[in-house]
Motif scaffolding. Structure first.
Motif, PDB file in Angstrom:
ATOM      1  N   ASP A 148      76.982 -34.656-113.450  1.00  0.00           N
ATOM      2  CA  ASP A 148      76.405 -35.096-114.723  1.00  0.00           C
ATOM      3  C   ASP A 148      75.531 -34.028-115.377  1.00  0.00           C
ATOM      4  OD1 ASP A 148      74.267 -35.091-113.005  1.00  0.00           O
ATOM      5  OD2 ASP A 148      73.676 -37.178-113.360  1.00  0.00           O
ATOM      6  N   ALA A 149      75.550 -32.811-114.853  1.00  0.00           N
ATOM      7  CA  ALA A 149      74.791 -31.682-115.420  1.00  0.00           C
ATOM      8  C   ALA A 149      73.303 -31.972-115.539  1.00  0.00           C
ATOM      9  CB  ALA A 149      75.352 -31.278-116.779  1.00  0.00           C
ATOM     10  N   THR A 150      72.762 -32.673-114.533  1.00  0.00           N
ATOM     11  CA  THR A 150      71.313 -32.887-114.484  1.00  0.00           C
ATOM     12  C   THR A 150      70.666 -32.129-113.339  1.00  0.00           C
ATOM     13  OG1 THR A 150      71.536 -34.882-113.130  1.00  0.00           O
ATOM     14  CG2 THR A 150      71.443 -35.184-115.535  1.00  0.00           C
ATOM     15  N   GLN A 151      71.456 -31.699-112.362  1.00  0.00           N
ATOM     16  CA  GLN A 151      70.889 -30.979-111.230  1.00  0.00           C
ATOM     17  C   GLN A 151      71.504 -29.580-111.114  1.00  0.00           C
ATOM     18  OE1 GLN A 151      71.195 -33.381-107.645  1.00  0.00           O
ATOM     19  NE2 GLN A 151      69.200 -34.300-108.076  1.00  0.00           N
TER      20      GLN A 151
ATOM     21  N   GLY B 114      49.005 -32.784-118.061  1.00  0.00           N
ATOM     22  CA  GLY B 114      47.976 -33.155-117.103  1.00  0.00           C
ATOM     23  C   GLY B 114      48.085 -34.563-116.578  1.00  0.00           C
ATOM     24  N   ALA B 115      49.159 -35.270-116.908  1.00  0.00           N
ATOM     25  CA  ALA B 115      49.336 -36.644-116.439  1.00  0.00           C
ATOM     26  C   ALA B 115      49.860 -36.689-115.009  1.00  0.00           C
ATOM     27  CB  ALA B 115      50.290 -37.398-117.362  1.00  0.00           C
ATOM     28  N   SER B 116      50.318 -35.556-114.498  1.00  0.00           N
ATOM     29  CA  SER B 116      50.841 -35.489-113.144  1.00  0.00           C
ATOM     30  C   SER B 116      50.509 -34.130-112.553  1.00  0.00           C
ATOM     31  CB  SER B 116      52.361 -35.701-113.142  1.00  0.00           C
ATOM     32  OG  SER B 116      52.900 -35.494-111.849  1.00  0.00           O
ATOM     33  N   ASP B 117      50.300 -34.111-111.221  1.00  0.00           N
ATOM     34  CA  ASP B 117      50.014 -32.856-110.529  1.00  0.00           C
ATOM     35  C   ASP B 117      51.281 -32.118-110.122  1.00  0.00           C
ATOM     36  OD1 ASP B 117      47.284 -33.294-110.714  1.00  0.00           O
ATOM     37  OD2 ASP B 117      47.185 -34.347-108.781  1.00  0.00           O
ATOM     38  N   GLU B 118      52.413 -32.762-110.271  1.00  0.00           N
ATOM     39  CA  GLU B 118      53.686 -32.170-109.896  1.00  0.00           C
ATOM     40  C   GLU B 118      54.716 -32.402-110.999  1.00  0.00           C
ATOM     41  OE1 GLU B 118      54.159 -30.346-107.245  1.00  0.00           O
ATOM     42  OE2 GLU B 118      52.214 -30.743-106.301  1.00  0.00           O
ATOM     43  N   ALA B 119      55.703 -31.506-111.045  1.00  0.00           N
ATOM     44  CA  ALA B 119      56.873 -31.727-111.898  1.00  0.00           C
ATOM     45  C   ALA B 119      57.984 -32.183-110.959  1.00  0.00           C
ATOM     46  CB  ALA B 119      57.272 -30.445-112.616  1.00  0.00           C
ATOM     47  N   ALA B 120      58.320 -33.456-111.033  1.00  0.00           N
ATOM     48  CA  ALA B 120      59.236 -34.050-110.063  1.00  0.00           C
ATOM     49  C   ALA B 120      60.577 -33.334-110.002  1.00  0.00           C
ATOM     50  CB  ALA B 120      59.443 -35.532-110.387  1.00  0.00           C
ATOM     51  N   GLY B 121      61.002 -32.750-111.110  1.00  0.00           N
ATOM     52  CA  GLY B 121      62.313 -32.112-111.158  1.00  0.00           C
ATOM     53  C   GLY B 121      62.366 -30.708-110.599  1.00  0.00           C
ATOM     54  N   LEU B 122      61.234 -30.190-110.133  1.00  0.00           N
ATOM     55  CA  LEU B 122      61.176 -28.854-109.528  1.00  0.00           C
ATOM     56  C   LEU B 122      61.005 -29.037-108.030  1.00  0.00           C
ATOM     57  CD1 LEU B 122      61.005 -25.768-109.848  1.00  0.00           C
ATOM     58  CD2 LEU B 122      58.550 -26.032-110.293  1.00  0.00           C
ATOM     59  N   GLU B 123      62.054 -28.747-107.261  1.00  0.00           N
ATOM     60  CA  GLU B 123      62.087 -29.161-105.853  1.00  0.00           C
ATOM     61  C   GLU B 123      62.426 -27.994-104.928  1.00  0.00           C
ATOM     62  OE1 GLU B 123      64.663 -32.240-103.031  1.00  0.00           O
ATOM     63  OE2 GLU B 123      65.064 -32.089-105.189  1.00  0.00           O
ATOM     64  N   ARG B 124      61.596 -27.849-103.904  1.00  0.00           N
ATOM     65  CA  ARG B 124      61.867 -26.899-102.820  1.00  0.00           C
ATOM     66  C   ARG B 124      62.699 -27.638-101.779  1.00  0.00           C
ATOM     67  NH1 ARG B 124      60.353 -24.759 -97.911  1.00  0.00           N
ATOM     68  NH2 ARG B 124      59.682 -22.557 -97.876  1.00  0.00           N
ATOM     69  N   VAL B 125      63.990 -27.370-101.743  1.00  0.00           N
ATOM     70  CA  VAL B 125      64.886 -28.092-100.833  1.00  0.00           C
ATOM     71  C   VAL B 125      64.712 -27.596 -99.408  1.00  0.00           C
ATOM     72  CG1 VAL B 125      67.301 -28.639-100.316  1.00  0.00           C
ATOM     73  CG2 VAL B 125      66.525 -28.478-102.702  1.00  0.00           C
ATOM     74  N   ASP B 126      64.710 -26.271 -99.236  1.00  0.00           N
ATOM     75  CA  ASP B 126      64.455 -25.659 -97.926  1.00  0.00           C
ATOM     76  C   ASP B 126      64.028 -24.219 -98.166  1.00  0.00           C
ATOM     77  OD1 ASP B 126      66.820 -24.028 -98.225  1.00  0.00           O
ATOM     78  OD2 ASP B 126      68.035 -25.653 -97.399  1.00  0.00           O
ATOM     79  N   ASP B 127      63.984 -23.417 -97.115  1.00  0.00           N
ATOM     80  CA  ASP B 127      63.454 -22.060 -97.236  1.00  0.00           C
ATOM     81  C   ASP B 127      64.283 -21.156 -98.144  1.00  0.00           C
ATOM     82  OD1 ASP B 127      61.414 -22.733 -95.580  1.00  0.00           O
ATOM     83  OD2 ASP B 127      62.190 -21.709 -93.799  1.00  0.00           O
ATOM     84  N   GLN B 128      65.540 -21.525 -98.400  1.00  0.00           N
ATOM     85  CA  GLN B 128      66.399 -20.679 -99.221  1.00  0.00           C
ATOM     86  C   GLN B 128      66.908 -21.378-100.482  1.00  0.00           C
ATOM     87  OE1 GLN B 128      65.518 -17.662 -97.247  1.00  0.00           O
ATOM     88  NE2 GLN B 128      67.237 -17.257 -98.614  1.00  0.00           N
ATOM     89  N   THR B 129      66.493 -22.613-100.722  1.00  0.00           N
ATOM     90  CA  THR B 129      67.122 -23.407-101.775  1.00  0.00           C
ATOM     91  C   THR B 129      66.084 -24.044-102.688  1.00  0.00           C
ATOM     92  OG1 THR B 129      68.841 -23.966-100.154  1.00  0.00           O
ATOM     93  CG2 THR B 129      68.850 -25.188-102.230  1.00  0.00           C
ATOM     94  N   VAL B 130      66.330 -23.947-104.003  1.00  0.00           N
ATOM     95  CA  VAL B 130      65.501 -24.602-105.002  1.00  0.00           C
ATOM     96  C   VAL B 130      66.402 -25.419-105.908  1.00  0.00           C
ATOM     97  CG1 VAL B 130      65.594 -22.619-106.581  1.00  0.00           C
ATOM     98  CG2 VAL B 130      63.729 -24.258-106.778  1.00  0.00           C
ATOM     99  N   ARG B 131      65.915 -26.585-106.312  1.00  0.00           N
ATOM    100  CA  ARG B 131      66.716 -27.460-107.160  1.00  0.00           C
ATOM    101  C   ARG B 131      65.902 -27.859-108.390  1.00  0.00           C
ATOM    102  NH1 ARG B 131      68.249 -31.761-103.747  1.00  0.00           N
ATOM    103  NH2 ARG B 131      70.114 -30.523-103.249  1.00  0.00           N
ATOM    104  N   PHE B 132      66.569 -27.806-109.550  1.00  0.00           N
ATOM    105  CA  PHE B 132      65.989 -28.267-110.806  1.00  0.00           C
ATOM    106  C   PHE B 132      66.731 -29.529-111.225  1.00  0.00           C
ATOM    107  CE2 PHE B 132      65.526 -23.719-110.557  1.00  0.00           C
ATOM    108  CZ  PHE B 132      64.226 -23.474-110.987  1.00  0.00           C
ATOM    109  N   THR B 133      65.995 -30.600-111.450  1.00  0.00           N
ATOM    110  CA  THR B 133      66.587 -31.834-111.945  1.00  0.00           C
ATOM    111  C   THR B 133      66.067 -32.059-113.365  1.00  0.00           C
ATOM    112  OG1 THR B 133      66.697 -32.800-109.728  1.00  0.00           O
ATOM    113  CG2 THR B 133      66.854 -34.316-111.598  1.00  0.00           C
ATOM    114  N   LEU B 134      66.973 -32.203-114.305  1.00  0.00           N
ATOM    115  CA  LEU B 134      66.591 -32.373-115.709  1.00  0.00           C
ATOM    116  C   LEU B 134      66.386 -33.844-116.035  1.00  0.00           C
ATOM    117  CD1 LEU B 134      69.049 -29.882-117.463  1.00  0.00           C
ATOM    118  CD2 LEU B 134      66.879 -29.418-116.273  1.00  0.00           C
ATOM    119  N   ALA B 135      65.576 -34.098-117.053  1.00  0.00           N
ATOM    120  CA  ALA B 135      65.342 -35.477-117.500  1.00  0.00           C
ATOM    121  C   ALA B 135      66.577 -36.039-118.189  1.00  0.00           C
ATOM    122  CB  ALA B 135      64.143 -35.513-118.442  1.00  0.00           C
TER     123      ALA B 135
END
Length: 552
Positions: free
Chosen positions: A105-108, A162-183
């Motif tokens: 779905d082109a969100t991740q 400032g409504a959240s301390d994290e951006a839920a769509g920015l994810e550290r999957v593991d030591d070599q992998t990063v994932r961006f999830t779009l709204a």
């Protein structure tokens, strides 16, 4: 003018080279295996000094989040890496990521990082550096110009506000992998130039981790960015003279063959003289006249290539809210004649910034053929004040603009619009047009509009006004916003083509910017410089580690 000479005979069609573009491939789920590995054996020591020409004046800001000019882009490309980069023909190729995957779905967007990338000080480049860079760029105090793309990450707006301390769509999957999830889905999320690119230059957390985002421009690192991960290390900057770099022998895509690089900061006439004398190895943005004159010089290669940018004038829509005035300006200028005079026909007229790839080209737009009478009628309908004087600015040294501006001024005067020509030094231009907007008309060129029609969204969405975004015109159209969101949200090319047809029609009617042409790129390259691959990508240095000099 075709057939007049070798330059004319070698005109290259954008449709043939850009074709369907990588956008079609990214519109469906898939894994991009970008397997390029360094040889275990150390390459021969780099040698030689490469001399490249750039604009004489640029804002000496080495903050990758504030890039706005070609010189700044080149500097960042030499020093830093991104997850992916774009090759000669506008395909995505490996950089810090060795593989990527896009969800159905082109969100991740999931990226697997290389395990052999190190910073110039020897520290490893990690997923944490990627997370750090994107979090920093999403902070309001950082004022990253890429915010238009970053704001699409799920939770980015809440984090920014400032409504959240994290951006839920920015994810550290593991030591070599990063994932961006779009709204929301965006099949074109990976495309764009410096101001509209989701592929940020990655910064070293171990150096900038404690930096104040509000004072990032004044941080010692941003004044002398000596630790990057790119093919070259920053060595020195001498204002109005040069920027110096040294080869990075540990570059993850292979050690550069050339030992040092100097970006010689000079006006085009000086660059040209240096190229002809052999002092310069590469000159960007050569004029067609100079290209024709030098095409038979055995010491040079004159390489024309199709561009995917647009030569245009940003109109401050807050000062010119009536589209009839903007339409009148279009009718008042003989753009076809101007293209022949300025570019010797090396390009094509455009009537919006939706100019490609091939499935997103349309032939039913108003072509605004030269018609001074119609221009006067529109100005009369809009009750234009003929006593008003408006200002046209641009960054000094842009040859095509300096040729075209007096003609533009004269032809607008003939329909009752008085224009004052007011070129500015690069830093002052950026301040007046981008960081502290205060202008009437601003002329510029470039961009990557032909890569995907969504590239235009960064420049026209009502949510991306400068200085936080790239919409210099401060144009706002909610219906157009909805079209952009719908167009990026489907992988179906027929649906996208229909939606962007409406986008093109809207831009064509509203003319938030004055559209002129998409011109060919002409490079002047020393015959002693090998490995350069000219094409529609204006950032020709993407494979600079492969270049070599033969000056024996």
């Amino acid at each position: 003018m075709q057939g007049r000479n070798a330059i004319g005979q070698r005109r290259i069609g954008r449709r043939r080279l850009v074709g369907q573009s990588a956008a079609a491939g990214l519109a469906v789920a898939g894994v991009g295996h970008l397997g390029v590995t360094r040889s275990a054996a150390r390459q021969e020591a780099a040698s030689g000094i490469l001399q490249m020409g750039r604009e004489s004046e640029f804002q000496p800001n080495f903050n990758p989040m504030q890039v706005a000019t070609g010189t700044q882009t080149q500097i960042c490309d030499l020093i830093f890496g991104r997850l992916l980069k774009v090759d000669t023909d506008l395909n995505l190729v490996p950089d810090l990521a060795e593989a990527y995957e896009i969800s159905d779905d082109a969100t991740q967007f999931t990226f697997t990082l290389r395990d052999d990338a190190v910073w110039h000080d020897g520290e490893p480049v990690t997923v944490d550096d990627v997370i750090f860079t994107y979090r920093l760029a999403m902070r309001p105090a950082a004022a990253a110009r890429q915010w238009g793309k970053l704001s699409q990450i799920a939770g980015a707006i809440e984090f920014n506000e400032g409504a959240s301390d994290e951006a839920a769509g920015l994810e550290r999957v593991d030591d070599q992998t990063v994932r961006f999830t779009l709204a929301a889905p965006n099949v074109a999320w990976l495309f764009g130039t410096a101001l509209s690119n989701s592929l940020m230059w990655i910064l070293p957390e171990h150096i900038l981790g404690d930096a104040d985002p509000a004072a990032l421009d004044q941080h010692p690192f941003m004044l002398a960015p000596e630790v990057g991960s790119g093919a070259y290390r920053f060595i020195d900057y001498v204002p109005d003279q040069y920027v110096q770099f040294e080869a990075n022998p540990d570059f993850y895509l292979g050690a550069p063959k050339i030992g040092q690089v100097f970006l010689q900061l000079a006006v085009p006439t000086t660059q040209l003289a240096q190229l002809e004398s052999g002092q310069l190895h590469l000159m960007p943005r050569m004029s067609p006249r100079d290209g024709e004159r030098l095409q038979d010089d055995p010491a040079l290669r004159i390489e024309p290539a199709p561009g995917v940018g647009v030569f245009q004038i940003a109109v401050n829509n807050e000062r010119f809210p009536d589209k009839r005035v903007r339409q009148a300006m279009m009718y008042a200028v003989d753009r076809a004649a101007l293209l022949d005079v300025v570019e010797l026909g090396q390009g094509r007229l455009v009537n919006s910034t939706v100019i490609g790839p091939e499935w997103a080209t349309y032939d039913d737009l108003d072509d605004y053929a030269y018609d001074p009478g119609r221009a006067r009628e529109l100005l009369a309908e809009a009750e234009w004040d003929g006593s008003r004087t408006i200002s046209l600015t641009w960054s000094q040294g842009f040859q095509a603009i300096e040729l075209a501006a007096p003609v533009f001024q004269q032809q607008l005067a003939e329909v009752g619009i008085t224009v004052e020509l007011a070129p500015l030094e690069s830093a002052a231009y950026l301040q007046a047009v981008v960081t502290e907007p205060d202008f009437d008309l601003a002329w510029f060129g470039g961009g990557s509009y032909g890569m995907d029609p969504d590239v235009s969204s960064a420049y026209y969405l009502s949510t991306t006004w400068t200085p936080a975004g790239a919409n210099t015109t401060h144009y706002a159209n909610e219906a157009l916003d909805e079209l952009f969101i719908a167009g990026r949200g489907t992988p179906d090319l027929e649906e996208r083509a229909a939606i962007y047809h409406d986008v093109a029609l809207t831009l064509n009617e509203d003319v938030p910017t004055l559209f002129f042409w998409s011109n060919n790129l002409i490079w002047g390259i020393s015959a002693n410089l090998a490995g350069v691959r000219p094409g529609p990508n204006q950032y020709i240095w993407w494979n600079i580690q492969e270049w070599s000099l033969n000056e024996g």
